[in-house]
Design a protein around this motif. Structure first.
Motif, PDB file in Angstrom:
ATOM      1  N   LEU A  90       0.840  -1.201   0.000  1.00  0.00           N
ATOM      2  CA  LEU A  90       0.000   0.000   0.000  1.00  0.00           C
ATOM      3  C   LEU A  90       0.880   1.257   0.000  1.00  0.00           C
ATOM      4  O   LEU A  90       0.613   2.215  -0.735  1.00  0.00           O
ATOM      5  CB  LEU A  90      -0.934  -0.015   1.217  1.00  0.00           C
ATOM      6  N   ILE A  91       1.920   1.242   0.811  1.00  0.00           N
ATOM      7  CA  ILE A  91       2.841   2.390   0.863  1.00  0.00           C
ATOM      8  C   ILE A  91       3.480   2.633  -0.511  1.00  0.00           C
ATOM      9  O   ILE A  91       3.567   3.779  -0.962  1.00  0.00           O
ATOM     10  CB  ILE A  91       3.907   2.169   1.961  1.00  0.00           C
ATOM     11  N   SER A  92       3.913   1.571  -1.172  1.00  0.00           N
ATOM     12  CA  SER A  92       4.494   1.724  -2.517  1.00  0.00           C
ATOM     13  C   SER A  92       3.486   2.318  -3.494  1.00  0.00           C
ATOM     14  O   SER A  92       3.830   3.188  -4.305  1.00  0.00           O
ATOM     15  CB  SER A  92       4.947   0.369  -3.071  1.00  0.00           C
ATOM     16  N   THR A  93       2.250   1.829  -3.405  1.00  0.00           N
ATOM     17  CA  THR A  93       1.204   2.312  -4.306  1.00  0.00           C
ATOM     18  C   THR A  93       0.902   3.792  -4.053  1.00  0.00           C
ATOM     19  O   THR A  93       0.758   4.577  -4.998  1.00  0.00           O
ATOM     20  CB  THR A  93      -0.075   1.459  -4.124  1.00  0.00           C
ATOM     21  N   LEU A  94       0.823   4.173  -2.785  1.00  0.00           N
ATOM     22  CA  LEU A  94       0.612   5.579  -2.432  1.00  0.00           C
ATOM     23  C   LEU A  94       1.771   6.433  -2.942  1.00  0.00           C
ATOM     24  O   LEU A  94       1.568   7.539  -3.457  1.00  0.00           O
ATOM     25  CB  LEU A  94       0.514   5.733  -0.905  1.00  0.00           C
ATOM     26  N   HIS A  95       2.972   5.916  -2.798  1.00  0.00           N
ATOM     27  CA  HIS A  95       4.149   6.683  -3.227  1.00  0.00           C
ATOM     28  C   HIS A  95       4.161   6.878  -4.741  1.00  0.00           C
ATOM     29  O   HIS A  95       4.470   7.973  -5.226  1.00  0.00           O
ATOM     30  CB  HIS A  95       5.431   5.988  -2.766  1.00  0.00           C
ATOM     31  N   GLU A  96       3.802   5.827  -5.483  1.00  0.00           N
ATOM     32  CA  GLU A  96       3.754   5.947  -6.951  1.00  0.00           C
ATOM     33  C   GLU A  96       2.674   6.935  -7.381  1.00  0.00           C
ATOM     34  O   GLU A  96       2.855   7.681  -8.353  1.00  0.00           O
ATOM     35  CB  GLU A  96       3.488   4.581  -7.595  1.00  0.00           C
ATOM     36  N   CYS A  97       1.567   6.937  -6.660  1.00  0.00           N
ATOM     37  CA  CYS A  97       0.487   7.863  -6.984  1.00  0.00           C
ATOM     38  C   CYS A  97       0.919   9.308  -6.696  1.00  0.00           C
ATOM     39  O   CYS A  97       0.705  10.200  -7.522  1.00  0.00           O
ATOM     40  CB  CYS A  97      -0.769   7.493  -6.197  1.00  0.00           C
ATOM     41  N   MET A  98       1.535   9.529  -5.548  1.00  0.00           N
ATOM     42  CA  MET A  98       2.040  10.867  -5.206  1.00  0.00           C
ATOM     43  C   MET A  98       3.017  11.368  -6.269  1.00  0.00           C
ATOM     44  O   MET A  98       2.941  12.520  -6.719  1.00  0.00           O
ATOM     45  CB  MET A  98       2.740  10.840  -3.843  1.00  0.00           C
ATOM     46  N   THR A  99       3.916  10.501  -6.678  1.00  0.00           N
ATOM     47  CA  THR A  99       4.913  10.869  -7.683  1.00  0.00           C
ATOM     48  C   THR A  99       4.251  11.208  -9.021  1.00  0.00           C
ATOM     49  O   THR A  99       4.590  12.219  -9.651  1.00  0.00           O
ATOM     50  CB  THR A  99       5.920   9.710  -7.875  1.00  0.00           C
ATOM     51  N   ALA A 100       3.293  10.373  -9.451  1.00  0.00           N
ATOM     52  CA  ALA A 100       2.598  10.619 -10.721  1.00  0.00           C
ATOM     53  C   ALA A 100       1.799  11.914 -10.662  1.00  0.00           C
ATOM     54  O   ALA A 100       1.773  12.676 -11.642  1.00  0.00           O
ATOM     55  CB  ALA A 100       1.681   9.435 -11.047  1.00  0.00           C
ATOM     56  N   GLU A 109      -4.078  18.116  -4.429  1.00  0.00           N
ATOM     57  CA  GLU A 109      -4.872  17.455  -3.378  1.00  0.00           C
ATOM     58  C   GLU A 109      -4.458  15.993  -3.216  1.00  0.00           C
ATOM     59  O   GLU A 109      -4.288  15.493  -2.113  1.00  0.00           O
ATOM     60  CB  GLU A 109      -6.364  17.472  -3.745  1.00  0.00           C
ATOM     61  N   CYS A 110      -4.310  15.323  -4.354  1.00  0.00           N
ATOM     62  CA  CYS A 110      -4.062  13.881  -4.336  1.00  0.00           C
ATOM     63  C   CYS A 110      -2.630  13.586  -3.868  1.00  0.00           C
ATOM     64  O   CYS A 110      -2.413  12.679  -3.057  1.00  0.00           O
ATOM     65  CB  CYS A 110      -4.339  13.308  -5.720  1.00  0.00           C
ATOM     66  N   ALA A 111      -1.666  14.351  -4.374  1.00  0.00           N
ATOM     67  CA  ALA A 111      -0.280  14.157  -3.932  1.00  0.00           C
ATOM     68  C   ALA A 111      -0.168  14.374  -2.424  1.00  0.00           C
ATOM     69  O   ALA A 111       0.511  13.609  -1.723  1.00  0.00           O
ATOM     70  CB  ALA A 111       0.648  15.110  -4.678  1.00  0.00           C
ATOM     71  N   ASP A 112      -0.849  15.405  -1.923  1.00  0.00           N
ATOM     72  CA  ASP A 112      -0.735  15.719  -0.494  1.00  0.00           C
ATOM     73  C   ASP A 112      -1.358  14.650   0.386  1.00  0.00           C
ATOM     74  O   ASP A 112      -0.774  14.268   1.402  1.00  0.00           O
ATOM     75  CB  ASP A 112      -1.351  17.098  -0.202  1.00  0.00           C
ATOM     76  N   ILE A 113      -2.542  14.162   0.019  1.00  0.00           N
ATOM     77  CA  ILE A 113      -3.174  13.148   0.873  1.00  0.00           C
ATOM     78  C   ILE A 113      -2.398  11.828   0.787  1.00  0.00           C
ATOM     79  O   ILE A 113      -2.263  11.121   1.797  1.00  0.00           O
ATOM     80  CB  ILE A 113      -4.679  12.956   0.556  1.00  0.00           C
ATOM     81  N   CYS A 114      -1.881  11.481  -0.395  1.00  0.00           N
ATOM     82  CA  CYS A 114      -1.094  10.244  -0.500  1.00  0.00           C
ATOM     83  C   CYS A 114       0.156  10.327   0.389  1.00  0.00           C
ATOM     84  O   CYS A 114       0.489   9.365   1.085  1.00  0.00           O
ATOM     85  CB  CYS A 114      -0.682   9.978  -1.950  1.00  0.00           C
ATOM     86  N   GLY A 115       0.828  11.459   0.370  1.00  0.00           N
ATOM     87  CA  GLY A 115       2.007  11.646   1.233  1.00  0.00           C
ATOM     88  C   GLY A 115       1.631  11.581   2.701  1.00  0.00           C
ATOM     89  O   GLY A 115       2.335  10.976   3.519  1.00  0.00           O
ATOM     90  N   TYR A 116       0.480  12.162   3.035  1.00  0.00           N
ATOM     91  CA  TYR A 116       0.021  12.146   4.429  1.00  0.00           C
ATOM     92  C   TYR A 116      -0.259  10.713   4.895  1.00  0.00           C
ATOM     93  O   TYR A 116       0.149  10.307   5.987  1.00  0.00           O
ATOM     94  CB  TYR A 116      -1.237  13.008   4.585  1.00  0.00           C
ATOM     95  N   VAL A 117      -0.971   9.962   4.061  1.00  0.00           N
ATOM     96  CA  VAL A 117      -1.340   8.594   4.444  1.00  0.00           C
ATOM     97  C   VAL A 117      -0.096   7.704   4.521  1.00  0.00           C
ATOM     98  O   VAL A 117       0.014   6.855   5.426  1.00  0.00           O
ATOM     99  CB  VAL A 117      -2.411   8.020   3.484  1.00  0.00           C
ATOM    100  N   GLU A 118       0.833   7.904   3.613  1.00  0.00           N
ATOM    101  CA  GLU A 118       2.106   7.164   3.664  1.00  0.00           C
ATOM    102  C   GLU A 118       2.773   7.365   5.031  1.00  0.00           C
ATOM    103  O   GLU A 118       3.172   6.401   5.690  1.00  0.00           O
ATOM    104  CB  GLU A 118       3.010   7.733   2.558  1.00  0.00           C
ATOM    105  N   GLN A 119       2.906   8.621   5.434  1.00  0.00           N
ATOM    106  CA  GLN A 119       3.494   8.939   6.747  1.00  0.00           C
ATOM    107  C   GLN A 119       2.684   8.283   7.870  1.00  0.00           C
ATOM    108  O   GLN A 119       3.250   7.682   8.795  1.00  0.00           O
ATOM    109  CB  GLN A 119       3.492  10.470   6.925  1.00  0.00           C
ATOM    110  N   ALA A 120       1.355   8.390   7.783  1.00  0.00           N
ATOM    111  CA  ALA A 120       0.484   7.869   8.849  1.00  0.00           C
ATOM    112  C   ALA A 120       0.624   6.351   8.990  1.00  0.00           C
ATOM    113  O   ALA A 120       0.648   5.828  10.112  1.00  0.00           O
ATOM    114  CB  ALA A 120      -0.974   8.264   8.585  1.00  0.00           C
ATOM    115  N   ILE A 121       0.726   5.646   7.864  1.00  0.00           N
ATOM    116  CA  ILE A 121       0.878   4.183   7.936  1.00  0.00           C
ATOM    117  C   ILE A 121       2.206   3.821   8.587  1.00  0.00           C
ATOM    118  O   ILE A 121       2.259   2.941   9.437  1.00  0.00           O
ATOM    119  CB  ILE A 121       0.774   3.537   6.536  1.00  0.00           C
ATOM    120  N   THR A 122       3.278   4.511   8.213  1.00  0.00           N
ATOM    121  CA  THR A 122       4.582   4.156   8.804  1.00  0.00           C
ATOM    122  C   THR A 122       4.617   4.451  10.305  1.00  0.00           C
ATOM    123  O   THR A 122       5.425   3.882  11.017  1.00  0.00           O
ATOM    124  CB  THR A 122       5.787   4.852   8.110  1.00  0.00           C
ATOM    125  N   ARG A 123       3.752   5.353  10.800  1.00  0.00           N
ATOM    126  CA  ARG A 123       3.715   5.548  12.261  1.00  0.00           C
ATOM    127  C   ARG A 123       2.642   4.692  12.911  1.00  0.00           C
ATOM    128  O   ARG A 123       2.344   4.856  14.105  1.00  0.00           O
ATOM    129  CB  ARG A 123       3.549   7.035  12.615  1.00  0.00           C
TER     130      ARG A 123
END
Lengths: 106, 106, 106, 106
Positions: free
Chosen positions: C8-18, C44-58
């Protein structure tokens, strides 16, 4: 929280708000092609101001490092906004320069 | 995106992950009273790494300013983690020092 | 961290990058006036994906609430991108829809 | 910006500040072992409040989705804080419940 930090937080918040307002308004302008650098710097500046605001409220030990980089970004955004006659750009430039000074004094 | 920046993003991401893992593990340790600085720096470091990751993917013009402050925070976090024998602290220290070097080279 | 969350983290990261790539590319397009909604949703999408990535790792206890809102934002961004023929928009749409599915399954 | 949104931003900001203050104060408490859930939820709540504040100032089209998840996090943080007699916890609980209500009404 010391009074000085409360003032800095308010200044950062006003800058973030002005940058995001300018960002949205630029996207609606007729001459949008001339506003792309302004749009990009508005986002950079809004994001770092929001980040530093959060960091101060959590008592970051890196206040001066973060306010230094924030000051540099505010100045760059202010200089770009200053070039454009739109009210939102002139208003944003003013808030950016005020925030840059507050960050340098922190 | 240049290959070098993709590597930096991976390094930042590994550091963020290690810091957040260390953060949660510290909160569960028996000697938690000795871990409070580690907990605070883990949060600082995870947050700035995530911020810089986002900033790089949006092509920030402030790459060197942001990686400089990130390097300083990674080093401080790494030095604190290094003091503690817990595996998660030692692992986090390693990732922090690697990330600090990558940020300085950016 | 469970394997499923790493994916999921990888998928969020790829989406943020795209999304951030599409954001910058849209700002350089000739038909930029038609891309303003795309630009806003990319951010909007890049920001929420980055936020969720951070949230999952914590290890956030609010994984499903955050992935739900992320899925809604990814879908909206994907639908807007899908309308535009630019390669970066079509690529971003694909990453957004993949991320929306991954978020809904989380 | 509408008056109602300005009030919501102030409420989110007060909640973020109270959560980060409670976070730091909890880390200094004698009974820190009992405060670990409070510490984790304070961080979650401060981060989402800061995120939503930023999102509102950029005119997010996902206001209700974001305030819904923010309300859920504020309530969880408020309920945990409410359990602890420390002044910073009681103060934080109050700010969290106020923010949850404001988010639900947005």
């Amino acid at each position: 929280m010391p009074h000085q930090q409360q003032e800095l937080i308010s200044t950062l918040h006003e800058c973030m708000t002005a940058c995001n307002h300018c960002y949205n308004a630029c996207l609606q302008e007729e001459d949008i092609k001339m506003m792309t650098t302004c749009i990009q710097l508005d986002r950079e500046c809004a994001d770092i101001c929001g980040y530093v605001e959060q960091a101060i409220t959590r008592g970051t030990p890196f206040l001066s490092e973060l306010t230094n980089v924030c000051a540099a970004i505010c100045e760059a955004c202010g200089k770009e906004c200053k070039k454009h006659a739109h009210n939102h750009c002139q208003h944003c430039a003013e808030k950016c320069f005020t925030c840059a000074e507050a960050c340098k004094a922190a």
